[in-house]
Design a protein around this motif. Structure first.
Motif, PDB file in Angstrom:
ATOM      1  N   GLU A  87      72.242  20.617  16.589  1.00 54.62           N
ATOM      2  CA  GLU A  87      71.834  22.242  16.979  1.00 54.62           C
ATOM      3  C   GLU A  87      73.030  23.005  16.027  1.00 54.62           C
ATOM      4  OE1 GLU A  87      72.202  24.997  20.699  1.00 54.62           O
ATOM      5  OE2 GLU A  87      70.365  23.592  20.809  1.00 54.62           O
ATOM      6  N   ARG A 106      65.147  32.048  26.870  1.00 58.97           N
ATOM      7  CA  ARG A 106      64.550  30.708  26.897  1.00 58.97           C
ATOM      8  C   ARG A 106      65.455  29.745  27.657  1.00 58.97           C
ATOM      9  NH1 ARG A 106      60.404  30.074  23.222  1.00 58.97           N
ATOM     10  NH2 ARG A 106      60.347  27.860  24.074  1.00 58.97           N
ATOM     11  N   HIS A 107      65.044  28.812  28.080  1.00 62.14           N
ATOM     12  CA  HIS A 107      65.587  27.888  28.772  1.00 62.14           C
ATOM     13  C   HIS A 107      67.138  27.252  28.184  1.00 62.14           C
ATOM     14  CE1 HIS A 107      67.142  24.459  31.317  1.00 62.14           C
ATOM     15  NE2 HIS A 107      66.503  25.100  32.213  1.00 62.14           N
ATOM     16  N   HIS A 108      67.017  27.139  26.665  1.00 65.55           N
ATOM     17  CA  HIS A 108      68.113  26.537  26.106  1.00 65.55           C
ATOM     18  C   HIS A 108      69.193  27.612  26.063  1.00 65.55           C
ATOM     19  CE1 HIS A 108      67.481  28.711  22.029  1.00 65.55           C
ATOM     20  NE2 HIS A 108      66.272  28.431  22.464  1.00 65.55           N
ATOM     21  N   SER A 138      53.643  28.026  27.812  1.00 60.92           N
ATOM     22  CA  SER A 138      52.483  27.034  27.444  1.00 60.92           C
ATOM     23  C   SER A 138      51.378  27.410  27.966  1.00 60.92           C
ATOM     24  CB  SER A 138      52.824  25.652  27.844  1.00 60.92           C
ATOM     25  OG  SER A 138      52.665  25.485  28.956  1.00 60.92           O
ATOM     26  N   SER A 184      61.263  17.827  29.931  1.00 62.59           N
ATOM     27  CA  SER A 184      61.108  18.419  28.406  1.00 62.59           C
ATOM     28  C   SER A 184      59.970  19.793  28.786  1.00 62.59           C
ATOM     29  CB  SER A 184      60.572  17.481  27.559  1.00 62.59           C
ATOM     30  OG  SER A 184      59.418  16.928  27.934  1.00 62.59           O
ATOM     31  N   HIS A 185      59.167  19.540  29.485  1.00 64.32           N
ATOM     32  CA  HIS A 185      58.423  20.895  29.781  1.00 64.32           C
ATOM     33  C   HIS A 185      58.848  22.226  30.057  1.00 64.32           C
ATOM     34  CE1 HIS A 185      54.438  22.635  30.334  1.00 64.32           C
ATOM     35  NE2 HIS A 185      54.947  23.324  31.279  1.00 64.32           N
ATOM     36  N   VAL A 187      62.290  22.503  29.950  1.00 63.85           N
ATOM     37  CA  VAL A 187      63.248  23.002  28.849  1.00 63.85           C
ATOM     38  C   VAL A 187      62.860  23.712  27.666  1.00 63.85           C
ATOM     39  CG1 VAL A 187      65.235  22.096  27.339  1.00 63.85           C
ATOM     40  CG2 VAL A 187      64.965  21.391  29.584  1.00 63.85           C
ATOM     41  N   GLY A 188      61.463  23.197  27.516  1.00 62.71           N
ATOM     42  CA  GLY A 188      60.909  23.606  26.027  1.00 62.71           C
ATOM     43  C   GLY A 188      59.965  24.977  26.444  1.00 62.71           C
ATOM     44  N   ASN A 189      59.447  25.374  27.681  1.00 63.49           N
ATOM     45  CA  ASN A 189      58.486  26.282  27.608  1.00 63.49           C
ATOM     46  C   ASN A 189      58.873  27.369  28.909  1.00 63.49           C
ATOM     47  OD1 ASN A 189      55.980  25.231  26.204  1.00 63.49           O
ATOM     48  ND2 ASN A 189      56.520  23.462  27.581  1.00 63.49           N
TER      49      ASN A 189
END
Length: 228
Positions: A87, A106-108, A138, A184-185, A187-189
């Motif tokens: 990254e 966002r989560h990140h 999502s 992952s859901h 973290v990604g959404n």
């Protein structure tokens, strides 16, 4: 330093996992003579080389072998492991705190802010209690929560969500989503915003009443992620 003239510093970036490392800068190495047993044997001088990547570049190494992944010494890195550029963040600090009404993380981004103790964000979020909303991008479903009793307000509450070993802040509704769809859901959404803020001295029952108001206003019980 093994006779090296230059050193590239990386620090383990624990929010991502034991095999992720953040770039900390380039340094020139100068040996100190004569040697002293009670002191370090070299001085490091920061160099401008690649300084624009400090705290922005994260590399990923192959998952280490062994039972103590956080305590290890790499020798001959380029021969034994293959670093991967994982990254490159567009901005170290994600900008200064934009104001409570403009928070949309966002989560990140939340991970980076909490892990880095970003000063303007920490000062602002630690100074207030509040009602917040988590959006699952999502599907558009909402979760309304509050920081009503935490000593450090929203900062403390959101620190729970940012930790990869938690992600749900202890909320049973979110924990079921995590069990069903995986880390992952989330973290990604998941996206985090603030609905309303309060002075730290505000009584918890007042904040909880406003949390209930927002659950009704956004219908997050019937069509979102809230149960009560």
């Amino acid at each position: 330093m093994g006779g090296a003239r230059y050193l590239l510093a990386f620090a383990q970036y624990y929010p991502y996992g034991p095999q992720y490392f953040m770039f900390g800068g380039a340094f020139e190495v100068a040996e100190i003579k004569p040697d002293r047993l009670d002191d370090h044997g070299y001085d490091l001088t920061p160099l401008p080389l690649h300084e624009e990547y400090i705290k922005r570049l994260i590399v990923k190494l192959e998952r280490p072998i062994g039972r103590t992944p956080y305590l290890r010494h790499y020798v001959g890195l380029q021969e034994s492991l293959t670093p991967e550029v994982y990254e490159l963040a567009p901005d170290v600090k994600l900008g200064t705190f934009p104001g409570y009404q403009n928070v949309r993380l966002r989560h990140h981004e939340l991970q980076r802010i909490i892990a880095g103790d970003e000063p303007s964000w920490k000062d602002a979020l630690s100074s207030v209690k509040g009602v917040y909303v988590i959006t699952d991008l999502s599907n558009g479903r909402l979760y309304v929560g509050s920081a009503s009793g935490e000593a450090n307000g929203l900062w403390q509450r959101w620190s729970g969500y940012a930790h990869l070993k938690n992600l749900t802040g202890g909320n049973r509704e979110l924990e079921l989503i995590r069990e069903d769809l995986g880390d992952s859901h989330i973290v990604g959404n998941f996206q985090y915003s603030i609905l309303e803020i309060f002075d730290p001295k505000t009584r918890a029952d007042i904040i909880l009443a406003r949390e209930s108001f927002w659950k009704n206003a956004l219908d997050s019980r019937a069509h979102g992620m809230n149960w009560n």
